[in-house]
Design a protein around this motif. Structure first.
Motif, PDB file in Angstrom:
ATOM      1  N   UNK A   1       0.837  -1.200   0.000  1.00  0.00           N
ATOM      2  CA  UNK A   1       0.000   0.000   0.000  1.00  0.00           C
ATOM      3  C   UNK A   1       0.872   1.250   0.000  1.00  0.00           C
ATOM      4  N   UNK A   2       1.883   1.264   0.847  1.00  0.00           N
ATOM      5  CA  UNK A   2       2.778   2.424   0.922  1.00  0.00           C
ATOM      6  C   UNK A   2       3.449   2.676  -0.434  1.00  0.00           C
ATOM      7  N   UNK A   3       3.765   1.623  -1.146  1.00  0.00           N
ATOM      8  CA  UNK A   3       4.471   1.738  -2.426  1.00  0.00           C
ATOM      9  C   UNK A   3       3.545   2.151  -3.573  1.00  0.00           C
ATOM     10  N   UNK A   4       2.330   1.597  -3.628  1.00  0.00           N
ATOM     11  CA  UNK A   4       1.478   1.766  -4.805  1.00  0.00           C
ATOM     12  C   UNK A   4       0.283   2.696  -4.620  1.00  0.00           C
ATOM     13  N   UNK A   5       0.029   3.156  -3.421  1.00  0.00           N
ATOM     14  CA  UNK A   5      -1.117   4.018  -3.149  1.00  0.00           C
ATOM     15  C   UNK A   5      -0.953   5.365  -3.834  1.00  0.00           C
ATOM     16  N   UNK A   6      -2.020   5.828  -4.472  1.00  0.00           N
ATOM     17  CA  UNK A   6      -2.013   7.161  -5.075  1.00  0.00           C
ATOM     18  C   UNK A   6      -3.236   7.923  -4.556  1.00  0.00           C
ATOM     19  N   UNK A   7      -3.284   9.231  -4.749  1.00  0.00           N
ATOM     20  CA  UNK A   7      -4.410  10.016  -4.208  1.00  0.00           C
ATOM     21  C   UNK A   7      -5.778   9.578  -4.734  1.00  0.00           C
ATOM     22  N   UNK A   8      -5.836   8.950  -5.891  1.00  0.00           N
ATOM     23  CA  UNK A   8      -7.118   8.530  -6.471  1.00  0.00           C
ATOM     24  C   UNK A   8      -7.394   7.038  -6.296  1.00  0.00           C
ATOM     25  N   UNK A   9      -6.620   6.358  -5.488  1.00  0.00           N
ATOM     26  CA  UNK A   9      -6.808   4.910  -5.301  1.00  0.00           C
ATOM     27  C   UNK A   9      -8.118   4.606  -4.585  1.00  0.00           C
TER      28      UNK A   9
ATOM     29  N   UNK B   1     -17.938  -9.856  -3.047  1.00  0.00           N
ATOM     30  CA  UNK B   1     -17.533  -8.444  -3.034  1.00  0.00           C
ATOM     31  C   UNK B   1     -18.725  -7.647  -2.532  1.00  0.00           C
ATOM     32  N   UNK B   2     -18.513  -6.869  -1.472  1.00  0.00           N
ATOM     33  CA  UNK B   2     -19.650  -6.213  -0.826  1.00  0.00           C
ATOM     34  C   UNK B   2     -19.520  -4.701  -0.681  1.00  0.00           C
ATOM     35  N   UNK B   3     -18.339  -4.130  -0.914  1.00  0.00           N
ATOM     36  CA  UNK B   3     -18.196  -2.689  -0.716  1.00  0.00           C
ATOM     37  C   UNK B   3     -17.081  -2.106  -1.575  1.00  0.00           C
ATOM     38  N   UNK B   4     -17.224  -0.832  -1.832  1.00  0.00           N
ATOM     39  CA  UNK B   4     -16.210  -0.036  -2.518  1.00  0.00           C
ATOM     40  C   UNK B   4     -15.908   1.148  -1.618  1.00  0.00           C
ATOM     41  N   UNK B   5     -14.644   1.530  -1.546  1.00  0.00           N
ATOM     42  CA  UNK B   5     -14.310   2.734  -0.786  1.00  0.00           C
ATOM     43  C   UNK B   5     -13.222   3.527  -1.475  1.00  0.00           C
ATOM     44  N   UNK B   6     -13.212   4.815  -1.147  1.00  0.00           N
ATOM     45  CA  UNK B   6     -12.150   5.719  -1.561  1.00  0.00           C
ATOM     46  C   UNK B   6     -11.118   5.713  -0.445  1.00  0.00           C
ATOM     47  N   UNK B   7      -9.860   5.571  -0.797  1.00  0.00           N
ATOM     48  CA  UNK B   7      -8.799   5.564   0.204  1.00  0.00           C
ATOM     49  C   UNK B   7      -8.443   7.021   0.509  1.00  0.00           C
ATOM     50  N   UNK B   8      -8.574   7.397   1.784  1.00  0.00           N
ATOM     51  CA  UNK B   8      -8.496   8.797   2.178  1.00  0.00           C
ATOM     52  C   UNK B   8      -7.231   9.168   2.949  1.00  0.00           C
ATOM     53  N   UNK B   9      -6.277   8.253   3.048  1.00  0.00           N
ATOM     54  CA  UNK B   9      -5.046   8.571   3.774  1.00  0.00           C
ATOM     55  C   UNK B   9      -3.928   7.667   3.292  1.00  0.00           C
ATOM     56  N   UNK B  10      -2.699   8.065   3.577  1.00  0.00           N
ATOM     57  CA  UNK B  10      -1.607   7.105   3.400  1.00  0.00           C
ATOM     58  C   UNK B  10      -1.697   6.068   4.520  1.00  0.00           C
ATOM     59  N   UNK B  11      -0.804   5.117   4.523  1.00  0.00           N
ATOM     60  CA  UNK B  11      -0.791   4.104   5.582  1.00  0.00           C
ATOM     61  C   UNK B  11      -0.439   4.797   6.904  1.00  0.00           C
TER      62      UNK B  11
END
Length: 153
Positions: A40-48, A59-69
Motif C-alpha cells: 500500500x505504501x508503495x502503490x497508493x495514489x491520491x485517487x486509489x 464483493x460487498x463494498x467499494x471505498x475511496x482511500x483517504x489517507x496514506x498508511x
C-alpha cells in the motif's frame, strides 16, 4: 494508478463479515500483514480506491482511500484494542462509496474473468493473501460487472 481488492478473513475474534463491517463502520481498513502495509505504501495514489471481498459473502463494498498508511498508534485507544488483529501493521482511512449484495460464486466468476485466472484454486490462493493490486481497467471492469450497487452516504 493502482486500486486494491481487500479480503476480510475469518479471525478468532469474529467472522470475516463482522470484521469488514467493524472496519468500514469506523472508516478504516487494517493492514493485517507487513506485505499489505508495504505494498500500500508503495502503490497508493491520491485517487486509489478499494473493493472489499468477504469470505462466504462476495464483493460487498467499494471505498475511496483517504489517507496514506497510518501506524497503529495513530488509532484511538479503544478502537486499537478492538482492531488489533486486523490492523496490527497499520491502517488506511477510507470512505465507503458503494455497497453491493453479491455472492461468492458471482464474485469469483467476475474476478476469474476480469483477472484472467482460470484456476479456482489460484484465485482462492490470491484472495487468501489479503490484498490484490488492480489496474484501472481491472477495477472498472469489476465495478461495471457488479452494477450500480447501493450508494453509501
Amino acid at each position: 494508478m493502482s486500486h486494491f481488492l481487500f479480503t476480510a478473513g475469518t479471525l478468532r475474534e469474529r467472522s470475516s463479515l463482522d470484521s469488514a463491517t467493524l472496519q468500514l463502520s469506523h472508516g478504516l481498513w487494517g493492514c493485517c500483514t507487513a506485505l499489505i502495509r508495504d505494498n500500500l505504501a508503495k502503490y497508493l495514489s491520491p485517487d486509489s480506491c478499494g473493493l472489499v471481498y468477504v469470505l462466504k459473502v462476495g464483493i460487498c463494498a467499494e471505498f475511496r482511500i483517504a489517507s496514506p498508511v497510518c501506524s497503529l498508534q495513530e488509532m484511538d485507544d479503544l478502537l486499537r484494542d478492538d482492531l488489533k488483529t486486523e490492523a496490527r501493521f497499520g491502517f488506511i482511512r477510507v470512505a465507503v462509496t458503494r455497497r453491493w449484495v453479491s455472492s461468492p460464486q458471482n464474485s469469483h466468476a467476475i474476478l476469474q474473468e476480469v483477472l484472467a485466472i482460470s484456476d479456482q484454486a489460484e484465485l482462492s490462493r490470491r484472495l487468501s493473501l489479503g490484498m490484490h493490486r488492480l489496474t484501472e481497467s481491472e477495477y472498472q471492469a469489476i465495478v461495471g460487472r457488479l452494477g450500480a450497487g447501493l450508494h453509501a452516504n
